[in-house]
Enzyme design. Structure first.
Site, PDB file in Angstrom:
ATOM      1  N   TYR A 171       0.840  -1.204   0.000  1.00 56.93           N
ATOM      2  CA  TYR A 171       0.000   0.000   0.000  1.00 56.93           C
ATOM      3  C   TYR A 171       0.875   1.254   0.000  1.00 56.93           C
ATOM      4  O   TYR A 171       1.343   1.683   1.062  1.00 56.93           O
ATOM      5  CB  TYR A 171      -0.900   0.028   1.238  1.00 56.93           C
ATOM      6  CG  TYR A 171      -2.055  -0.925   1.237  1.00 56.93           C
ATOM      7  CD1 TYR A 171      -2.411  -1.641   0.095  1.00 56.93           C
ATOM      8  CD2 TYR A 171      -2.810  -1.115   2.384  1.00 56.93           C
ATOM      9  CE1 TYR A 171      -3.485  -2.507   0.103  1.00 56.93           C
ATOM     10  CE2 TYR A 171      -3.894  -1.978   2.404  1.00 56.93           C
ATOM     11  CZ  TYR A 171      -4.227  -2.678   1.258  1.00 56.93           C
ATOM     12  OH  TYR A 171      -5.293  -3.544   1.258  1.00 56.93           O
ATOM     13  N   LYS A 205      -1.140  -8.226  -2.447  1.00 61.37           N
ATOM     14  CA  LYS A 205      -2.420  -7.521  -2.352  1.00 61.37           C
ATOM     15  C   LYS A 205      -2.201  -6.044  -2.650  1.00 61.37           C
ATOM     16  O   LYS A 205      -1.355  -5.390  -2.033  1.00 61.37           O
ATOM     17  CB  LYS A 205      -3.037  -7.670  -0.966  1.00 61.37           C
ATOM     18  CG  LYS A 205      -4.378  -6.939  -0.834  1.00 61.37           C
ATOM     19  CD  LYS A 205      -4.857  -6.890   0.607  1.00 61.37           C
ATOM     20  CE  LYS A 205      -6.179  -6.129   0.712  1.00 61.37           C
ATOM     21  NZ  LYS A 205      -6.601  -5.916   2.120  1.00 61.37           N
TER      22      LYS A 205
END
Length: 305
Positions: A171, A205
């Site tokens: 992220y 992810k």
């Protein structure tokens, strides 16, 4: 465990992993309603730690109980369930043999705004709990990203030696270019996926990318090379390309709670672009159980299709 051709092809992409690690990756890929398809849906529940219990669970009070999430993942037929140490410890004996689990080894909290995470678990604890793998978050672009990467490298080495898989939440945050829009810009998401792949992740992810281009130097290349980012499917295809030309599994988050129609549209676009699957947290446990199960069935059907 008899492997499908799709799963065998995926395992072949992880050329240096030992048998135990490949068996654990196969456990995840061969579990649930998407078993054998090469696609994955994982339920992550670290939001209580990250955002606070009321913000996470008050909309559906049953979700305060960690057993609820184990049962949700099992009954929905998902591939795996990921959570921090305490939550997994609550149900490891009752449910750990019914679904592969992933121990999230670092977490932030909302009591400060530092773009960093604390270590909240260990590889030894993942082995003790019978987990298939570990999870870890990095914030590329933050002031702490190199420290996070150093820690991840040691945890990855230990996990692979112990026969576990490594799932990296990548992220991007902070830095001179990364405003809120920049965090989901397609060039940034592609960069985040590539960084995680280079750090040895088995599963990556990232967030669904927008068509926004953030880094000036990258924007120039995207325009000169005419990289098509006009649709979500094309953007997902580019993210997969950035993860070693699809040799690494890339899952996309569901994000904050949104309408079912919006979720279905998002995941259809991601699937059309070759995404490996999804990690969906708040959009499941903040709904009523029967609504969440019906929604997950639809998302599973999208990735099966």
């Amino acid at each position: 465990m008899k492997l499908t051709p799709q799963v065998k092809r995926i395992l072949d992409n992880y050329e240096t992993d030992n048998a135990s690690t490949k068996i654990n990756l196969a456990r995840v890929l061969m579990h649930g309603k998407l078993a054998g398809t090469g696609k994955l849906i994982i339920l992550p529940v670290d939001q209580g730690m990250e955002h606070g219990p009321a913000r996470s669970f008050a909309a559906n009070p049953a979700a305060y109980d960690p057993h609820y999430h184990y049962k949700m993942a099992i009954d929905a037929g998902l591939n795996a369930y990921a959570a921090p140490l305490g939550a997994l410890e609550c149900g490891a004996i009752s449910y750990g043999d019914q679904i592969p689990t992933i121990l999230k080894l670092n977490n932030a909290n909302s009591l400060n705004d530092v773009k960093n995470q604390a270590i909240t678990g260990s590889v030894k604890e993942a082995v003790r709990l019978g987990c298939a793998g570990i999870g870890y978050t990095i914030y590329p672009g933050s002031d702490y990203c190199y420290e996070q990467i150093d820690i991840l490298q040691e945890l990855t080495r230990e996990a692979k030696e112990s026969g576990l898989i490594v799932v990296v939440w990548s992220y991007p945050r902070g830095g001179p270019f990364l405003d809120k829009a920049g965090e989901t810009a397609v060039d940034i998401c592609a960069y985040a996926a590539h960084i995680a792949a280079q750090l040895g992740a088995h599963i990556i992810k990232v967030k669904p990318p927008t068509s926004h281009l953030c880094l000036p130097a990258a924007k120039k290349v995207y325009e000169e090379q005419k990289i098509d980012v006009s649709t979500l499917a094309k953007r997902a295809e580019h993210i997969m390309q950035s993860a070693f030309a699809g040799r690494r599994l890339v899952l996309f988050s569901g994000g904050e709670q949104t309408s079912e129609a919006s979720l279905f549209e998002t995941f259809q676009g991601l699937k059309d672009g070759g995404a490996s699957g999804a990690i969906i947290g708040r959009n499941t446990f903040q709904r009523k159980r029967e609504d969440a199960l019906a929604m997950l069935d639809k998302i599973i059907d999208i990735f099966k299709g």
